[in-house]
Design a protein around this motif. Structure first.
Motif, short mmCIF file in Angstrom:
data_model
loop_
_atom_site.label_atom_id
_atom_site.label_comp_id
_atom_site.label_asym_id
_atom_site.label_seq_id
_atom_site.Cartn_x
_atom_site.Cartn_y
_atom_site.Cartn_z
N SER A 1 0.94 -1.11 0.17
CA SER A 1 0.28 -0.11 -0.05
C SER A 1 1.01 1.45 0.00
O SER A 1 2.64 1.61 0.41
CB SER A 1 -0.49 -0.42 1.09
OG SER A 1 -1.98 1.45 1.42
N LYS B 1 0.70 3.30 1.57
CA LYS B 1 0.59 4.26 3.27
C LYS B 1 2.01 3.44 3.62
O LYS B 1 2.23 4.28 4.36
CB LYS B 1 -0.62 3.70 4.14
CG LYS B 1 -1.74 4.26 3.74
CD LYS B 1 -0.67 5.93 4.40
CE LYS B 1 -2.07 6.87 4.63
NZ LYS B 1 -1.66 8.74 5.44
N GLN B 2 2.42 2.10 3.03
CA GLN B 2 3.67 1.75 3.82
C GLN B 2 5.10 2.43 3.80
O GLN B 2 6.25 2.62 4.06
CB GLN B 2 3.72 -0.17 3.34
CG GLN B 2 2.75 -0.57 3.86
CD GLN B 2 3.01 -2.09 3.28
OE1 GLN B 2 1.94 -2.66 2.49
NE2 GLN B 2 3.12 -2.91 3.88
N ILE C 1 -0.53 10.99 0.68
CA ILE C 1 0.46 10.27 1.11
C ILE C 1 1.10 11.50 1.10
O ILE C 1 1.51 12.41 1.24
CB ILE C 1 1.18 9.41 0.08
CG1 ILE C 1 -0.17 7.73 -0.17
CG2 ILE C 1 2.20 8.56 0.44
CD1 ILE C 1 -0.64 7.53 0.91
N ASN D 1 -4.78 10.20 -2.68
CA ASN D 1 -4.06 9.15 -1.31
C ASN D 1 -3.88 9.33 -0.34
O ASN D 1 -3.45 8.67 1.02
CB ASN D 1 -2.98 7.70 -1.94
CG ASN D 1 -4.08 7.35 -2.47
OD1 ASN D 1 -4.98 6.36 -2.91
ND2 ASN D 1 -3.14 7.40 -4.50
N GLU E 1 5.36 5.96 3.79
CA GLU E 1 5.40 6.66 4.81
C GLU E 1 6.37 6.21 5.49
O GLU E 1 6.76 6.75 6.36
CB GLU E 1 4.39 7.34 4.84
CG GLU E 1 3.37 7.68 4.01
CD GLU E 1 2.09 7.92 4.95
OE1 GLU E 1 1.09 9.47 4.61
OE2 GLU E 1 1.59 7.94 5.74
#
Length: 222
Positions: free
Chosen positions: A105, A107-108, A136, A134, A110
């Motif tokens: 994802s 998000k990972q 991010i 998204n 980050e």
């Protein structure tokens, strides 16, 4: 030379967006010459970002341009044909802890140092749009146009287009679960009024763009 071959020969200036792999356009020209040995075409290739290419196309400096509009961007005043849809994927150095995952994802991302392209790079705007869409917020460790060199020595992770032309020994590419797609299109001023040599090459470029490839998401044009 036959009358038909003569009408489909001549000089042709093609602009290529910097995001498009160099080997793609050289493969296209090589294959074109093999398929059409009777046509004598002198190719003039110019690389630039999409905005600059469109300016050159408008001024008549280019006959055709392979461009990469940002998602949702409207480009007026040109004939635009979608060649292919592409996706970004996460590139990791060998041995990275995410390398064994089937997908990741955004998000990972980050959680790890991120290698970003400079603002003038063709990919910068596309990636910025994906991050904004998204929500991010990557931890940017370096801003560079030479992402692969820093990635190879473990300086961070990066998003790059999924393509066989971007394969490199030691890099691990992992699909991203979110939508990271964008398009590569062929632009002309008014293709129906262009010389036969430009029309034939335009058809060939679009055809090559539609050929199945591990890095291309094929979209058929009707």
């Amino acid at each position: 030379m036959s009358e038909m071959a003569l009408s489909e020969s001549g000089k042709l200036s093609i602009g290529v967006a910097e995001i498009v792999a160099h080997k793609f356009i050289t493969d296209v020209i090589k294959d074109y010459r093999q398929v059409n040995p009777e046509y004598r075409v002198d190719f003039n290739l110019k690389r630039a970002v999409t905005g600059k290419l469109l300016d050159m196309l408008q001024s008549g400096e280019l006959d055709l341009a392979i461009v990469t509009p940002r998602p949702g961007e409207k480009i007026a005043g040109f004939d635009l044909v979608t060649m292919m849809h592409r996706k970004l994927e996460l590139l990791l150095p060998a041995g990275h802890e995410l390398a064994k995952q089937k997908s990741v994802s955004l998000k990972q991302i980050e959680q790890y140092p991120y290698l970003a392209f400079g603002k003038e790079h063709a990919l910068a705007g596309i990636i910025a749009d994906v991050f904004a869409k998204n929500d991010i917020h990557p931890q940017i460790s370096s801003v560079t146009d030479d992402v692969r060199t820093l990635l190879a020595i473990g300086e961070g992770v990066a998003l790059l287009p999924k393509s066989k032309y971007n394969e490199s020994a030691g890099d691990i590419a992992v699909p991203v679960t979110e939508d990271t797609s964008y398009t590569i299109s062929l632009a002309s001023r008014n293709l129906a009024q262009e010389p036969k040599v430009a029309q034939k090459m335009a058809s060939f470029i679009v055809y090559r763009g539609l050929l199945p490839d591990p890095g291309f998401n094929v979209v058929l044009i009707h």
